[in-house]
Design a protein around this motif. Structure first.
Motif, short mmCIF file in Angstrom:
data_model
loop_
_atom_site.label_atom_id
_atom_site.label_comp_id
_atom_site.label_asym_id
_atom_site.label_seq_id
_atom_site.Cartn_x
_atom_site.Cartn_y
_atom_site.Cartn_z
N ALA A 172 0.83 -1.21 0.00
CA ALA A 172 0.00 0.00 0.00
C ALA A 172 0.86 1.26 0.00
CB ALA A 172 -0.92 -0.02 1.23
N ALA A 173 1.98 1.23 0.73
CA ALA A 173 2.86 2.41 0.77
C ALA A 173 3.47 2.68 -0.60
CB ALA A 173 3.96 2.18 1.81
N VAL A 174 3.88 1.62 -1.31
CA VAL A 174 4.44 1.80 -2.66
C VAL A 174 3.39 2.39 -3.60
CG1 VAL A 174 5.35 0.57 -4.66
CG2 VAL A 174 6.18 0.01 -2.38
N LYS A 175 2.15 1.89 -3.49
CA LYS A 175 1.08 2.41 -4.35
C LYS A 175 0.82 3.89 -4.07
CE LYS A 175 -1.53 -1.86 -5.09
NZ LYS A 175 -2.85 -2.50 -4.96
N ILE A 176 0.73 4.26 -2.81
CA ILE A 176 0.46 5.66 -2.46
C ILE A 176 1.60 6.56 -2.91
CG2 ILE A 176 0.14 7.25 -0.52
CD1 ILE A 176 -1.31 4.98 0.93
N ALA A 177 2.85 6.10 -2.71
CA ALA A 177 4.00 6.90 -3.14
C ALA A 177 3.98 7.10 -4.66
CB ALA A 177 5.30 6.23 -2.69
N GLY A 178 3.65 6.04 -5.39
CA GLY A 178 3.59 6.16 -6.84
C GLY A 178 2.51 7.13 -7.30
N ILE A 179 1.35 7.09 -6.64
CA ILE A 179 0.26 8.00 -7.00
C ILE A 179 0.65 9.45 -6.69
CG2 ILE A 179 -2.08 8.67 -6.34
CD1 ILE A 179 -2.70 5.68 -6.05
N LEU A 180 1.29 9.67 -5.54
CA LEU A 180 1.72 11.03 -5.19
C LEU A 180 2.74 11.56 -6.20
CD1 LEU A 180 2.08 10.75 -1.30
CD2 LEU A 180 0.35 12.02 -2.57
N ILE A 181 3.69 10.71 -6.59
CA ILE A 181 4.71 11.15 -7.55
C ILE A 181 4.08 11.42 -8.91
CG2 ILE A 181 6.76 10.37 -8.79
CD1 ILE A 181 7.63 8.93 -6.26
N ALA A 182 3.11 10.58 -9.32
CA ALA A 182 2.44 10.82 -10.60
C ALA A 182 1.69 12.16 -10.59
CB ALA A 182 1.47 9.67 -10.90
N GLY A 183 1.01 12.46 -9.49
CA GLY A 183 0.33 13.75 -9.39
C GLY A 183 1.30 14.91 -9.40
N MET A 184 2.45 14.72 -8.75
CA MET A 184 3.46 15.79 -8.75
C MET A 184 4.01 16.02 -10.14
SD MET A 184 4.61 17.78 -6.43
CE MET A 184 5.89 18.99 -6.18
N ILE A 185 4.22 14.93 -10.92
CA ILE A 185 4.71 15.08 -12.29
C ILE A 185 3.74 15.91 -13.12
CG2 ILE A 185 5.28 13.82 -14.39
CD1 ILE A 185 6.15 11.48 -12.61
N PHE A 186 2.44 15.64 -12.95
CA PHE A 186 1.44 16.39 -13.71
C PHE A 186 1.48 17.88 -13.35
CE2 PHE A 186 -2.92 18.09 -13.95
CZ PHE A 186 -3.13 17.95 -15.32
N LEU A 187 1.58 18.20 -12.07
CA LEU A 187 1.58 19.60 -11.66
C LEU A 187 2.88 20.31 -12.02
CD1 LEU A 187 -0.09 19.23 -8.15
CD2 LEU A 187 -1.14 20.00 -10.28
N VAL A 188 3.98 19.57 -12.05
CA VAL A 188 5.28 20.18 -12.38
C VAL A 188 5.36 20.49 -13.87
CG1 VAL A 188 7.74 19.64 -12.55
CG2 VAL A 188 6.54 19.23 -10.43
N THR A 189 4.70 19.69 -14.69
CA THR A 189 4.84 19.83 -16.15
C THR A 189 3.67 20.56 -16.81
OG1 THR A 189 3.82 17.65 -16.48
CG2 THR A 189 6.22 17.73 -16.30
N THR A 190 2.63 20.94 -16.04
CA THR A 190 1.44 21.53 -16.64
C THR A 190 1.10 22.83 -15.94
OG1 THR A 190 0.63 19.27 -16.94
CG2 THR A 190 -0.91 21.05 -17.42
N ARG A 191 0.98 23.91 -16.72
CA ARG A 191 0.57 25.18 -16.15
C ARG A 191 -0.93 25.18 -15.88
NH1 ARG A 191 2.64 29.39 -20.44
NH2 ARG A 191 1.81 27.74 -21.79
N ASN A 192 -1.35 26.05 -14.96
CA ASN A 192 -2.77 26.12 -14.62
C ASN A 192 -3.61 26.50 -15.84
OD1 ASN A 192 -2.36 25.42 -11.97
ND2 ASN A 192 -2.19 27.53 -11.26
N GLU A 193 -3.09 27.40 -16.67
CA GLU A 193 -3.83 27.79 -17.87
C GLU A 193 -4.03 26.61 -18.81
OE1 GLU A 193 -1.11 29.15 -16.79
OE2 GLU A 193 -1.64 31.16 -16.09
N GLU A 194 -3.00 25.75 -18.90
CA GLU A 194 -3.12 24.56 -19.76
C GLU A 194 -4.13 23.58 -19.20
OE1 GLU A 194 1.39 24.35 -21.62
OE2 GLU A 194 0.91 23.25 -19.80
N ILE A 195 -4.18 23.44 -17.88
CA ILE A 195 -5.17 22.54 -17.27
C ILE A 195 -6.58 23.02 -17.59
CG2 ILE A 195 -6.04 21.66 -15.08
CD1 ILE A 195 -3.22 21.89 -13.96
N THR A 196 -6.81 24.33 -17.43
CA THR A 196 -8.13 24.87 -17.73
C THR A 196 -8.48 24.68 -19.20
OG1 THR A 196 -7.80 26.53 -16.01
CG2 THR A 196 -9.55 26.94 -17.59
N ALA A 197 -7.53 25.01 -20.09
CA ALA A 197 -7.80 24.88 -21.52
C ALA A 197 -8.07 23.42 -21.90
CB ALA A 197 -6.63 25.44 -22.32
N GLY A 198 -7.28 22.51 -21.35
CA GLY A 198 -7.47 21.10 -21.66
C GLY A 198 -8.81 20.57 -21.18
#
Length: 278
Positions: free
Chosen positions: A133-159
């Motif tokens: 469970a810890a590995v799964k949660i860590a992977g999900i947190l890192i995946a969410g961080m990758i999305f926020l690091v690589t995507t601007r808020n304006e791009e999220i809204t437009a998408g």
């Protein structure tokens, strides 16, 4: 005669002073915002593809039921993070991930599963499920961080708008993401102002340090309310919510690399589904 600045005892003191000044400058330069401008293939993807990759990453981490499979899925997330060059931002989450990992493992250890005893009262199956469970949660947190690091808020809204979501809901979601670093920046500013007035935040045991931060809550809360009021007035002045067809400055369109990334993500997800079903 030896010069005062060349005395042997002064050099370590000067070096410590220089290191403390560099650390203080580094804290002042800390970027509270999540997005980082970089020239990577992940940054250049369409925001809709990044959103699909984020959802696919969630499924990739949730599908495995065994620890080796979960570690394999985590390796895929690590490759994704390397392609996005997001490890510097993920490193800022390391303390939170460590706390979540320890808490998850302890929580699962308290739930008895299986009969084999690993150590004292700790059962092997409970411990393995906790690590899984810890590995799964860590992977999900890192995946969410990758999305926020690589995507601007304006791009999220437009998408999201191009996917058919209501603009008001997209704007609220984007605004929520924007306010988190704004609150963090407000907290840093208030903390620096209070420290300049003599408030010691990093002295004493852990409980005393936590108590030292309580006086910061009132100014942070008041500054946040003032910023929210200013933002509401700015939105009203710009006619937010007015009827009529809305136009967007940022235009997104799918390119060849986006279709390729979509195909790779889909095939990986289908392959993992097939392996899990077999």
């Amino acid at each position: 005669m030896r010069a005062a600045g060349h005395q042997p005892g002064c050099r370590p003191r000067q070096r410590r002073l220089a290191e403390s000044l560099e650390k203080a400058a580094g804290r002042r330069k800390m970027n509270p915002y999540l997005y980082e401008e970089r020239e990577t293939i992940i940054h250049r993807l369409d925001p809709r593809v990044k959103l699909f990759l984020l959802i696919a990453a969630f499924f990739i981490m949730l599908i495995p039921s065994l620890l080796p499979s979960a570690l394999g899925s985590f390796a895929l997330i690590a490759v994704h993070a390397s392609l996005a060059r997001a490890w510097d931002a993920i490193r800022r989450l390391r303390n939170f991930i460590i706390v979540i990992t320890i808490f998850t493992i302890i929580l699962w250890i308290m739930i008895p599963r299986g009969e084999d005893i690993l150590w004292l009262f700790i059962r092997r199956d409970s411990f393995m499920h906790g690590v899984l469970a810890a590995v799964k949660i860590a992977g999900i947190l890192i995946a969410g961080m990758i999305f926020l690091v690589t995507t601007r808020n304006e791009e999220i809204t437009a998408g999201l708008v191009r996917l058919g979501a209501p603009y008001v809901a997209c704007f609220a979601f984007s605004l929520a993401l924007r306010l988190v670093p704004t609150f963090a920046q407000t907290g840093l500013t208030v903390a620096e102002a209070q420290k300049s007035r003599g408030l010691e935040l990093r002295k004493g045991p852990l409980w005393q340090r936590m108590k030292n931060y309580i006086p910061l809550m009132a100014p942070i809360f008041l500054v946040s309310i003032r910023n929210a009021n200013l933002m509401a007035m700015a939105l009203e002045a710009r006619g937010f919510g007015a009827r009529g067809k809305r136009t967007f400055y940022l235009q997104v369109c799918m390119k060849q690399r986006d279709w390729l990334a979509l195909a790779v993500g889909s095939l990986t997800l289908l392959l993992l589904f097939g392996i899990h079903l077999v």
